[in-house]
Design an enzyme around this catalytic site. Structure first.
Site: not given
Length: 465
Positions: A182, A277, A305
């Protein structure tokens, strides 16, 4: 409706305020009191019921709705250290950590003090600030691939930027991603995307036009031959390859190092860009991210994050010659009103400072290893087929024999059993990701007593499944 919502919020807040908010250094007696009081969700049910009339599904992000584990979500009131409290004042040992950012613990006192000082100067500038320079230097010093960095407001936004950059730099349109990985909810990436898409049982998303995904090619994770075949079938057309260097959005899936090295060699051979990623793994499995852990350097990296310390942030960075294609240094346009927000920069700086202290990652690894091994042992002792593992402060397991090396393997997991496990653990004061297809996260604020309590709860729950 608004009046009812306001009344319920004020009443709930007033009642909960009487309990106070514990300090950052929770006592051992506090830890042992997790789930000691009767588990009730009356206020959560009321607030979430109102939320469903106000927001799609009652949430701002789909996985929070608990659709894949049944029941309704608990509504959080406050967090501190390794713990969360809901509006009914149930206390939880939290292994979601706001989906990864809370690596040094929720509402860390040093971060909060820095944010209070930053607030006095303003909440947003929309202009250059010194704080951007400071965090940029910290990221560049830490992450092997990054020579220049661009800040954004989210991981999705960072991945959107890096997608455009891959194409702008190479002059090619096609990209390769992997089944179950994702990279945010941009149209081009919502192809076999795992995570929330898998949780909801949606293979892709309605509203994504065929043209948006026509240049997106999907390969199988940990299967280098599938990538080689795509390069052969699309000679000189592939701009780059993007992947999670440790998967967290199909559950926790570890790549073979040979697979990652093979991708590095293939992309170099074909003049394509390799992108890690690291929105989830960056500063989480090592200070320099997965690329430091594996010793393999991509051309570009996306982050988020942890680098925002719990505030909205994202970033992408890489080789100088590639990053200088980004406007205003180059022709590829990407912008953001709140990018480089001073509050997010401040929280990120203080979080990275904390992570540089000696022993932080060793502690994460030790605690996480004890936790996941204890859970797996407890499951097997109760007769359940499970597999799983961890790297530093990131972990996960599946209700299947395994091994799980790809998203296809992950789908063999008994998701109905996971749902029962999740609810029972929740009622015992253990807050875990509400989906089989999500990784879990440890923080430096967790204690050995937290791990003991979690393993004890797991043993009790496994015996009932």
């Amino acid at each position: 409706m608004f009046r009812l919502l306001l009344i319920s919020f004020v009443a709930g807040s007033t009642a909960l305020a009487n309990h106070g908010i514990p300090g950052a250094r929770a006592s051992r007696s506090n830890v042992q009191n997790v789930a000691a009081q009767p588990f009730t969700t009356t206020k959560s049910e009321k607030i979430f019921g109102e939320a469903k009339d106000l927001m799609p599904g009652g949430v701002s992000s789909p996985v929070r709705a608990f659709n894949s584990v049944g029941g309704e979500p608990v509504v959080f009131d406050r967090v501190k250290g390794a713990y969360a409290w809901d509006v009914d004042d149930n206390k939880y040992i939290d292994y979601v950590g706001t989906w990864g950012p809370a690596i040094i613990g929720h509402a860390d006192d040093t971060v909060l003090d820095a944010l209070r000082n930053a607030l006095e100067k303003g909440t947003s500038f929309g202009a250059p600030s010194l704080l951007e320079n400071v965090l940029a230097e910290m990221v560049i010093d830490a992450v092997p691939s990054v020579e220049m960095v661009r800040f954004t407001n989210s991981g999705t936004e960072a991945c959107m930027g890096v997608l455009r950059l891959m194409r702008a730099y190479t002059g090619r349109e096609k990209i390769i991603k992997f089944e179950g990985c994702y990279h945010g909810h941009a149209d081009s990436f919502l192809v076999q995307a795992g995570s929330g898409v898998a949780t909801l049982g949606l293979p892709d998303s309605p509203g994504v036009p065929k043209g948006a995904t026509s240049g997106t090619l999907c390969a199988k994770y940990n299967d280098l031959a599938s990538v080689e075949a795509l390069f052969e079938a699309n000679k000189d057309e592939i701009a780059g390859v993007i992947l999670e260097p440790v998967v967290g959005n199909s559950g926790f899936i570890v790549p073979d190092k040979e697979f990652l090295q093979g991708l590095r060699d293939l992309t170099t051979k074909h003049g394509a860009v390799l992108v890690f990623d690291e929105v989830m793994t960056g500063f989480r499995i090592a200070y320099g991210g997965a690329q430091e852990h594996w010793g393999i350097t991509p051309d570009l990296t996306t982050m988020g994050k942890v680098i925002g310390g719990g505030l909205p942030v994202g970033a992408y960075g890489g080789k100088r010659e590639i990053m200088e294609v980004v406007a205003p240094a180059g022709p590829m346009y990407q912008a953001g009103t709140l990018s480089g927000n001073p509050l997010a920069m401040t929280a990120g700086i203080e979080t990275l400072k904390a992570l540089k202290q000696p022993g932080m990652y060793e502690k994460l690894d030790k605690l996480t290893g004890r936790l996941i091994n204890g859970i797996l042992d407890a499951a097997r002792e109760a007769g359940h087929e499970v597999c799983g593992g961890h790297i530093s402060g990131m972990f996960g397991f599946f209700f299947c024999k395994g091994p799980v090396k790809s998203f296809a393997d992950a789908t063999a997991s008994d998701t109905a059993k996971f749902a029962r496990w999740h609810r029972a653990m929740l009622e015992k004061g253990i807050y875990l990701a509400p989906s089989q297809y999500e990784a879990g996260f440890m923080s430096c604020a967790h204690t050995e007593e937290d791990i003991d309590a979690t393993i004890a709860a797991a043993k009790e729950v496994f015996a009932t499944l």
